[in-house]
Design a protein around this motif. Structure first.
Motif, PDB file in Angstrom:
ATOM      1  N   THR A   1      -7.285  -1.826  -5.201  1.00 24.77           N
ATOM      2  CA  THR A   1      -7.544  -0.455  -5.640  1.00 24.77           C
ATOM      3  C   THR A   1      -7.063   0.591  -4.647  1.00 24.77           C
ATOM      4  O   THR A   1      -7.341   1.771  -4.812  1.00 24.77           O
ATOM      5  N   SER A   2      -6.340   0.187  -3.633  1.00 19.39           N
ATOM      6  CA  SER A   2      -5.671   1.119  -2.717  1.00 19.39           C
ATOM      7  C   SER A   2      -4.172   0.953  -2.901  1.00 19.39           C
ATOM      8  O   SER A   2      -3.661  -0.163  -3.001  1.00 19.39           O
ATOM      9  N   SER A   3      -3.442   2.062  -2.948  1.00 15.52           N
ATOM     10  CA  SER A   3      -1.996   1.980  -3.152  1.00 15.52           C
ATOM     11  C   SER A   3      -1.315   1.208  -2.032  1.00 15.52           C
ATOM     12  O   SER A   3      -0.265   0.596  -2.239  1.00 15.52           O
ATOM     13  N   SER A   4      -1.907   1.207  -0.829  1.00 17.54           N
ATOM     14  CA  SER A   4      -1.306   0.474   0.283  1.00 17.54           C
ATOM     15  C   SER A   4      -1.361  -1.030   0.059  1.00 17.54           C
ATOM     16  O   SER A   4      -0.628  -1.783   0.695  1.00 17.54           O
ATOM     17  N   LYS A   5      -2.249  -1.492  -0.855  1.00 19.48           N
ATOM     18  CA  LYS A   5      -2.368  -2.927  -1.132  1.00 19.48           C
ATOM     19  C   LYS A   5      -1.577  -3.355  -2.359  1.00 19.48           C
ATOM     20  O   LYS A   5      -1.499  -4.547  -2.646  1.00 19.48           O
ATOM     21  N   LEU A   6      -0.987  -2.412  -3.098  1.00 17.96           N
ATOM     22  CA  LEU A   6      -0.245  -2.787  -4.301  1.00 17.96           C
ATOM     23  C   LEU A   6       0.952  -3.696  -4.038  1.00 17.96           C
ATOM     24  O   LEU A   6       1.336  -4.467  -4.920  1.00 17.96           O
ATOM     25  N   PRO A   7       1.591  -3.646  -2.856  1.00 14.50           N
ATOM     26  CA  PRO A   7       2.652  -4.635  -2.605  1.00 14.50           C
ATOM     27  C   PRO A   7       2.172  -6.075  -2.719  1.00 14.50           C
ATOM     28  O   PRO A   7       2.977  -6.982  -2.916  1.00 14.50           O
ATOM     29  N   LEU A   8       0.873  -6.295  -2.620  1.00 18.08           N
ATOM     30  CA  LEU A   8       0.351  -7.650  -2.779  1.00 18.08           C
ATOM     31  C   LEU A   8       0.657  -8.224  -4.159  1.00 18.08           C
ATOM     32  O   LEU A   8       0.677  -9.447  -4.327  1.00 18.08           O
ATOM     33  N   LEU A   9       0.910  -7.370  -5.140  1.00 22.76           N
ATOM     34  CA  LEU A   9       1.260  -7.866  -6.469  1.00 22.76           C
ATOM     35  C   LEU A   9       2.517  -8.717  -6.428  1.00 22.76           C
ATOM     36  O   LEU A   9       2.696  -9.611  -7.260  1.00 22.76           O
ATOM     37  N   GLN A  10       3.392  -8.443  -5.470  1.00 15.70           N
ATOM     38  CA  GLN A  10       4.636  -9.205  -5.369  1.00 15.70           C
ATOM     39  C   GLN A  10       4.536 -10.367  -4.390  1.00 15.70           C
ATOM     40  O   GLN A  10       5.480 -11.131  -4.242  1.00 15.70           O
ATOM     41  N   SER A  11       3.398 -10.483  -3.703  1.00 17.26           N
ATOM     42  CA  SER A  11       3.214 -11.616  -2.794  1.00 17.26           C
ATOM     43  C   SER A  11       2.798 -12.844  -3.587  1.00 17.26           C
ATOM     44  O   SER A  11       2.451 -12.758  -4.767  1.00 17.26           O
ATOM     45  N   SER A  12       2.805 -13.994  -2.928  1.00 18.01           N
ATOM     46  CA  SER A  12       2.440 -15.231  -3.614  1.00 18.01           C
ATOM     47  C   SER A  12       0.931 -15.328  -3.785  1.00 18.01           C
ATOM     48  O   SER A  12       0.147 -14.655  -3.106  1.00 18.01           O
ATOM     49  N   CYS A  13       0.523 -16.183  -4.710  1.00 17.10           N
ATOM     50  CA  CYS A  13      -0.912 -16.406  -4.915  1.00 17.10           C
ATOM     51  C   CYS A  13      -1.562 -16.981  -3.658  1.00 17.10           C
ATOM     52  O   CYS A  13      -2.698 -16.626  -3.320  1.00 17.10           O
ATOM     53  N   ILE A  14      -0.849 -17.863  -2.956  1.00 15.02           N
ATOM     54  CA  ILE A  14      -1.377 -18.403  -1.699  1.00 15.02           C
ATOM     55  C   ILE A  14      -1.588 -17.285  -0.696  1.00 15.02           C
ATOM     56  O   ILE A  14      -2.600 -17.237   0.006  1.00 15.02           O
ATOM     57  N   HIS A  15      -0.639 -16.384  -0.630  1.00 15.33           N
ATOM     58  CA  HIS A  15      -0.741 -15.221   0.242  1.00 15.33           C
ATOM     59  C   HIS A  15      -2.001 -14.412  -0.091  1.00 15.33           C
ATOM     60  O   HIS A  15      -2.779 -14.045   0.801  1.00 15.33           O
ATOM     61  N   PHE A  16      -2.239 -14.166  -1.367  1.00 14.14           N
ATOM     62  CA  PHE A  16      -3.390 -13.365  -1.769  1.00 14.14           C
ATOM     63  C   PHE A  16      -4.701 -14.078  -1.451  1.00 14.14           C
ATOM     64  O   PHE A  16      -5.697 -13.441  -1.113  1.00 14.14           O
ATOM     65  N   ILE A  17      -4.725 -15.407  -1.569  1.00 21.19           N
ATOM     66  CA  ILE A  17      -5.927 -16.147  -1.203  1.00 21.19           C
ATOM     67  C   ILE A  17      -6.276 -15.910   0.257  1.00 21.19           C
ATOM     68  O   ILE A  17      -7.452 -15.760   0.621  1.00 21.19           O
TER      69      ILE A  17
END
Length: 481
Positions: free
Chosen positions: A302-318
């Motif tokens: 919910t922060s625009s600074s974290k939206l690049p996480l949408l393009q990271s891998s699922c493992i990365h997000f975990i």
């Protein structure tokens, strides 16, 4: 109090690339969280150490005395009003902006839902706002939604409002997420009525004051499972099931949806939205469970600074999820989202209650001995693997490389972390079992799942492959790679 700020990013045109460019509008757009008093980090729940989880499993709550109010009573005749609290009912009007409602949802915590009404004085609910709605809205905002024909006009209108930086009220996103109808019960109704609904696949019930539509509480599947678990000693008919192993109970389903850890987070969110799921298993290249992503984790975006996480891998997000929960260097990591066919029902319910999860992933058992621990203790954790990535690995999001290095699904020791995914057991399955064994007649949860998947199969994006993998044990895993 100032009104809500506009959505965080500009929605690309409906036919544009499904992946938002990392450097376009994200960095200078206002965010969901900029005007929020508390960040998702401040709302974190304490993590469980290996010792704490193992202690819970070895000494489950049913061994303790139950609530004296329910001792000696037939659980089926306990009134639903006795299990709910009016303080858990949070309201928002339909004209409230999505961002303000998101703040309310994050701040409120369990049961993770905001009830909607037309006017502030209303006491009847006309809808709900939860993390599934937030996920569906986020996909529209970043141009990753896949509208059906009847939704095209609404999606175009939302995209235009986003480009014009207008506030979007909740009433305009009510049809985005796949949701069932609202289910209500009077507070004098007994638990047998509630468990029939829950065992048929309903996730929450609104409890109303007798003879009115005034909502006085919210009863969820998890709340009922926890109640029966905490008071197991008071209900011998239920307590008798806890020592039994899942294989003998024949509950759960082999029809499982998972996503490969190398796929992007945006793919996982799309699958959950399209399939109407609240969580999805993340697996390595050998189909071993290496993590879990739920719709509640959307609050980390919910922060625009974290939206690049949408393009990271699922493992990365975990790794981000674990970090936000206060887990560092793998010291406190414990793979709590899986069980095996020889796990007891007590072991399974203990994990569901401890993690506030809706489902546990069933993996191949390393040993048919019920005495063997279903979750290994002395194994490399996923956190350790992620934070100790090999030098030749390439992070999915370069801007987050320093904080969250990533590894590929092929590099994780998935077989030692958990085991090969073979099925899933959910709160619905457990409550369906309790209902059937009590002489009630809930609908089949597997039939409900099959109908949901048939209705959503045409809306899966073409870029997500859908191979069906049949194991030697007869399970079917729909692996999103």
């Amino acid at each position: 109090m100032p009104g809500p700020t506009p959505p965080p990013v500009e929605a690309p045109a409906r036919h544009s690339s499904p992946s938002p460019a990392l450097g376009q509008t994200i960095n200078h757009r206002s965010s969901f969280a900029e005007n929020l008093r508390h960040s998702p980090r401040s709302q974190r729940h304490p993590s469980f150490t290996q010792a704490a989880v193992q202690e819970l499993l070895n000494h489950p709550p049913p061994s303790k005395a139950g609530d004296p109010r329910f001792v000696g009573r037939d659980w089926r005749q306990i009134r639903v009003g006795e299990l709910v609290e009016k303080s858990e009912v949070r309201w928002a009007e339909l004209d409230v902006g999505v961002e303000q409602a998101t703040k309310m949802l994050i701040d409120a915590g369990p049961p993770n839902v905001i009830l909607l009404r037309e006017k502030a004085q209303d006491t009847a609910a006309c809808g709900t706002f939860d993390y599934s709605d937030l996920n569906a809205y986020l996909l529209v905002v970043v141009g990753l939604a896949n509208p059906e024909e009847a939704q095209l006009v609404d999606f175009d209108a939302l995209a235009k409002k986003t480009r014009d930086r207008e506030s979007i009220p909740l009433r305009e996103i009510q049809t985005l997420a796949k949701k069932g109808p609202l289910v209500t019960l009077p507070e004098s109704a007994d638990l047998s009525k509630a468990i029939e609904h829950f065992g048929s696949g309903v996730h929450r019930i609104l409890v109303c004051k007798d003879g009115t539509t005034e909502v006085v509480g919210i009863l969820s599947q998890l709340k009922l499972v926890k109640f029966l678990w905490d008071n197991g000693s008071s209900f011998p008919a239920i307590d008798a099931f806890y020592p039994m192993v899942l294989k003998d109970l024949s509950i759960g389903t082999p029809q499982t949806i998972a996503i490969n850890g190398d796929r992007s987070l945006s793919d996982a969110l799309q699958v959950m939205s399209n399939e109407g799921l609240t969580s999805i298993a993340v697996v390595d290249n050998a189909f071993n469970v290496v993590g879990n992503i739920s719709t509640a984790d959307i609050k980390l975006l919910t922060s625009s600074s974290k939206l690049p996480l949408l393009q990271s891998s699922c493992i990365h997000f975990i790794s981000v999820i674990l970090s936000e929960r206060g887990i560092g260097d793998g010291k406190d990591s414990f793979p709590v989202f899986h069980v095996n066919p020889y796990s007891t029902l007590a072991h399974t319910v203990a994990k569901l209650v401890a993690t506030r999860s809706h489902r546990m992933w069933v993996v191949e058992a390393a040993s048919p001995s019920p005495s063997a621990p279903a979750t290994p203790l002395a194994t490399p954790s996923i956190t350790h693997a992620v934070l100790s990535s090999p030098a030749n690995s390439t992070p999915a999001s370069p801007s987050l490389q320093a904080a969250f290095p990533a590894v590929s699904a092929a590099a994780l020791p998935g077989a030692r972390i958990s085991g090969r995914l073979t099925g899933v057991i959910s709160l619905t399955d457990i409550l369906n079992l309790f209902a059937r064994q009590s002489g009630l007649n809930p609908l089949s949860p597997n039939d409900q799942r099959a109908r949901r998947r048939r209705s959503s199969s045409s809306s899966i994006r073409p870029s997500i492959d859908r191979p069906s993998i049949d194991s030697a044990r007869g399970s079917s895993v729909d692996l999103r790679r």
